[in-house]
Design a protein around this motif. Structure first.
Motif, PDB file in Angstrom:
ATOM      1  N   SER A   1     -54.443  12.258 -30.497  1.00  0.00           N
ATOM      2  CA  SER A   1     -53.779  11.190 -31.238  1.00  0.00           C
ATOM      3  C   SER A   1     -52.481  11.687 -31.835  1.00  0.00           C
TER       4      SER A   1
ATOM      5  N   PRO B   1     -47.522   8.776 -31.613  1.00  0.00           N
ATOM      6  CA  PRO B   1     -47.668   7.539 -32.353  1.00  0.00           C
ATOM      7  C   PRO B   1     -48.093   6.375 -31.479  1.00  0.00           C
TER       8      PRO B   1
ATOM      9  N   GLN C   1     -58.310   5.812 -29.617  1.00  0.00           N
ATOM     10  CA  GLN C   1     -57.909   6.922 -30.467  1.00  0.00           C
ATOM     11  C   GLN C   1     -58.343   6.712 -31.908  1.00  0.00           C
TER      12      GLN C   1
ATOM     13  N   HIS D   1     -56.622   7.384 -35.554  1.00  0.00           N
ATOM     14  CA  HIS D   1     -55.314   7.652 -36.147  1.00  0.00           C
ATOM     15  C   HIS D   1     -55.510   8.235 -37.540  1.00  0.00           C
TER      16      HIS D   1
ATOM     17  N   GLN E   1     -53.499  15.905 -35.614  1.00  0.00           N
ATOM     18  CA  GLN E   1     -52.190  15.412 -36.034  1.00  0.00           C
ATOM     19  C   GLN E   1     -51.659  16.328 -37.126  1.00  0.00           C
TER      20      GLN E   1
ATOM     21  N   GLN F   1     -58.336   3.949 -38.343  1.00  0.00           N
ATOM     22  CA  GLN F   1     -57.528   4.911 -39.083  1.00  0.00           C
ATOM     23  C   GLN F   1     -58.423   5.671 -40.046  1.00  0.00           C
TER      24      GLN F   1
END
Length: 154
Positions: free
Chosen positions: A40, A43, A49, A51, A101, A120
C-alpha cells in the motif's frame, strides 16, 4: 485455518462460518479478484489494500522496535457481530499480507483481509483513550459507537 478467535464464538464455529460467507460472497460477486497484492505504499493502491494514515505511521514508528509490526485481525464478537483486534507482533505467517508505508508495517491475515480490504488504519488520541482504529471500512455495513465492532455487508 481461520485466524479469528471469537470471544463468544468458538474457533470451530468460525471455521464453519467463514467458508459459508466466502461462498455466498463469491456466488453473488462472480469475477471479483480473490487474491490481493500486498503493498500500500503507493497512493493509488487498489481496493484490496489497507491504507495507513499519517498518524498511524507516526505512532507505529514510535512504538515498534526492530522487526515488530502492528497486526490487525477480525474476530467474532462485539455488539455488532465482528470486532477489530490490534496487537504488536514479530512473526509473519504464510497467509499474511504486509502493508507498508513510510517504514511502518501493518500485517493482516488473509481471512481478516476479506473483512477490512479497502479500509484505513488510523491512530486516534483523545482525552479518554488512545488507540488504533479502522476507518472507512467498505466491507462494514454498520458499526457501534466505540468503533471497534461492526457488521459485514453480504
Amino acid at each position: 485455518m481461520a485466524a479469528a478467535r471469537g470471544l463468544s464464538v468458538t474457533a470451530t464455529a468460525l471455521r464453519a462460518v467463514i467458508p459459508w460467507w466466502r461462498g455466498r460472497l463469491s456466488a453473488s460477486c462472480q469475477g471479483l479478484q480473490t487474491r490481493w497484492e500486498a503493498s500500500s505504499s503507493s497512493p493509488e493502491a487498489g481496493e484490496g489494500q489497507i491504507h495507513l494514515t499519517d498518524s498511524c505511521v507516526r505512532r507505529l514508528l514510535e512504538i515498534t522496535e526492530g522487526s515488530e509490526f502492528l497486526r490487525l485481525q477480525v474476530e467474532g464478537g462485539g455488539c455488532s457481530g465482528f470486532q477489530y483486534k490490534f496487537s504488536l507482533d514479530t512473526v509473519i505467517n504464510p497467509d499474511d499480507r504486509v502493508f507498508e508505508q513510510g517504514g511502518a508495517r501493518v500485517v493482516v491475515d488473509s481471512d481478516s483481509l476479506a473483512f477490512v480490504k479497502g479500509a484505513q488504519v488510523d491512530f486516534s488520541q483523545e482525552l479518554i483513550r488512545s488507540s488504533f482504529q479502522v476507518l472507512n471500512n467498505p466491507q462494514a455495513e454498520q458499526g457501534c459507537s466505540c468503533g471497534s465492532s461492526f457488521s459485514v455487508k453480504l
